[in-house]
Scaffold this active site. Structure first.
Site, PDB file in Angstrom:
ATOM      1  N   ARG A  30      -3.937 -17.178   0.307  1.00  0.00           N
ATOM      2  CA  ARG A  30      -4.723 -15.966   0.079  1.00  0.00           C
ATOM      3  C   ARG A  30      -3.930 -14.963  -0.756  1.00  0.00           C
ATOM      4  NH1 ARG A  30      -9.205 -17.057   2.561  1.00  0.00           N
ATOM      5  NH2 ARG A  30      -9.149 -18.168   4.541  1.00  0.00           N
ATOM      6  N   ASP A  31      -4.641 -14.355  -1.708  1.00  0.00           N
ATOM      7  CA  ASP A  31      -4.013 -13.326  -2.544  1.00  0.00           C
ATOM      8  C   ASP A  31      -3.614 -12.138  -1.670  1.00  0.00           C
ATOM      9  OD1 ASP A  31      -4.176 -12.711  -5.876  1.00  0.00           O
ATOM     10  OD2 ASP A  31      -3.812 -11.013  -4.532  1.00  0.00           O
ATOM     11  N   ILE A  32      -2.459 -11.576  -1.950  1.00  0.00           N
ATOM     12  CA  ILE A  32      -1.945 -10.461  -1.148  1.00  0.00           C
ATOM     13  C   ILE A  32      -2.761  -9.186  -1.376  1.00  0.00           C
ATOM     14  CG2 ILE A  32      -0.272  -9.472  -2.795  1.00  0.00           C
ATOM     15  CD1 ILE A  32       1.781  -9.566  -0.447  1.00  0.00           C
ATOM     16  N   VAL A  97       2.031 -12.961 -12.761  1.00  0.00           N
ATOM     17  CA  VAL A  97       2.988 -13.949 -12.247  1.00  0.00           C
ATOM     18  C   VAL A  97       2.994 -15.139 -13.204  1.00  0.00           C
ATOM     19  CG1 VAL A  97       3.608 -15.451 -10.332  1.00  0.00           C
ATOM     20  CG2 VAL A  97       2.617 -13.193  -9.869  1.00  0.00           C
ATOM     21  N   HIS A 101      -1.661 -20.355 -12.305  1.00  0.00           N
ATOM     22  CA  HIS A 101      -2.424 -20.385 -11.057  1.00  0.00           C
ATOM     23  C   HIS A 101      -3.883 -20.092 -11.349  1.00  0.00           C
ATOM     24  CE1 HIS A 101      -0.817 -16.340 -11.765  1.00  0.00           C
ATOM     25  NE2 HIS A 101      -1.951 -15.882 -11.241  1.00  0.00           N
TER      26      HIS A 101
HETATM   27  P1  5GP Z   1      -2.174 -12.899 -12.245  1.00  0.00           P
HETATM   28  O1  5GP Z   1      -2.450 -11.470 -12.625  1.00  0.00           O
HETATM   29  O2  5GP Z   1      -0.785 -13.331 -12.623  1.00  0.00           O
HETATM   30  O3  5GP Z   1      -3.245 -13.850 -12.723  1.00  0.00           O
HETATM   31  O4  5GP Z   1      -2.298 -12.945 -10.676  1.00  0.00           O
HETATM   32  C1  5GP Z   1      -1.230 -12.775  -9.797  1.00  0.00           C
HETATM   33  C2  5GP Z   1      -1.810 -12.572  -8.414  1.00  0.00           C
HETATM   34  O5  5GP Z   1      -0.778 -12.762  -7.472  1.00  0.00           O
HETATM   35  C3  5GP Z   1      -2.384 -11.181  -8.189  1.00  0.00           C
HETATM   36  O6  5GP Z   1      -3.758 -11.277  -7.849  1.00  0.00           O
HETATM   37  C4  5GP Z   1      -1.538 -10.633  -7.036  1.00  0.00           C
HETATM   38  O7  5GP Z   1      -2.280  -9.843  -6.134  1.00  0.00           O
HETATM   39  C5  5GP Z   1      -0.993 -11.896  -6.399  1.00  0.00           C
HETATM   40  N1  5GP Z   1       0.284 -11.718  -5.744  1.00  0.00           N
HETATM   41  C6  5GP Z   1       1.368 -11.056  -6.244  1.00  0.00           C
HETATM   42  N2  5GP Z   1       2.384 -11.143  -5.374  1.00  0.00           N
HETATM   43  C7  5GP Z   1       1.953 -11.869  -4.312  1.00  0.00           C
HETATM   44  C8  5GP Z   1       2.574 -12.288  -3.098  1.00  0.00           C
HETATM   45  O8  5GP Z   1       3.742 -12.018  -2.817  1.00  0.00           O
HETATM   46  N3  5GP Z   1       1.811 -13.019  -2.239  1.00  0.00           N
HETATM   47  C9  5GP Z   1       0.517 -13.353  -2.523  1.00  0.00           C
HETATM   48  N4  5GP Z   1      -0.141 -14.070  -1.619  1.00  0.00           N
HETATM   49  N5  5GP Z   1      -0.099 -12.973  -3.667  1.00  0.00           N
HETATM   50  C10 5GP Z   1       0.614 -12.241  -4.553  1.00  0.00           C
END
Ligand code: 5GP
Length: 120
Positions: A30-32, A97, A101
């Site tokens: 699950r997203d944080i 990140v 993903h």
């Molecule tokens: P991006 O913007 O790279 O596509 O998405 C990165 C996602 O990772 C974001 O939706 C963010 O909320 C999530 N995220 C960042 N740090 C963490 C974490 O430590 N744990 C979890 N579960 N999600 C994270």
């Protein structure tokens, strides 16, 4: 290892996350900071930084992520009403990140695909 990215460390269980699926090639958690009632991240074990870095040998893993998304959508009860899959790439894509993903989002109507309009 200190030089590993955040999702590498979650894949290796060095950082806790709420896992909802685990296969030989990927994990889902699950997203944080959920952007919808269901917001799950499907992450390959292999640390591919971005879609630009995908190679031919990753084809099976990437296809597998769709199978995991399909099964999770059903398990989370959002398959019938529908959901959205998102993969962000680099700065303009909003990637934060740098470990490829897939976002699985659903649980209510998600609205227009982009909040900023056609060129927003
Ligand atoms: P991006 O913007 O790279 O596509 O998405 C990165 C996602 O990772 C974001 O939706 C963010 O909320 C999530 N995220 C960042 N740090 C963490 C974490 O430590 N744990 C979890 N579960 N999600 C994270």
């Amino acid at each position: 290892m200190a030089d590993q990215c955040l999702f590498c460390r979650i894949v290796q269980r060095e950082i806790p996350a709420t896992l909802v699926a685990e296969t030989e090639d990927c994990v889902a958690f699950r997203d944080i900071s959920p952007q919808a009632p269901v917001h799950v991240l499907i992450v390959p074990n292999k640390p591919i930084p971005t879609v630009n870095d995908v190679s031919d040998e990753d084809e099976r893993t990437l296809g597998h992520m769709f199978i995991v998304a399909r099964d999770l959508a059903k398990k989370e009860g959002i398959a019938e009403n529908g959901f959205r899959l998102i993969i962000n790439c680099n700065k303009h894509g909003g990637q934060v990140v740098y470990h490829l993903h897939m976002h699985l989002l659903g649980g209510h109507a998600l609205g227009p695909m982009l909040s900023g309009g056609a060129h927003g």
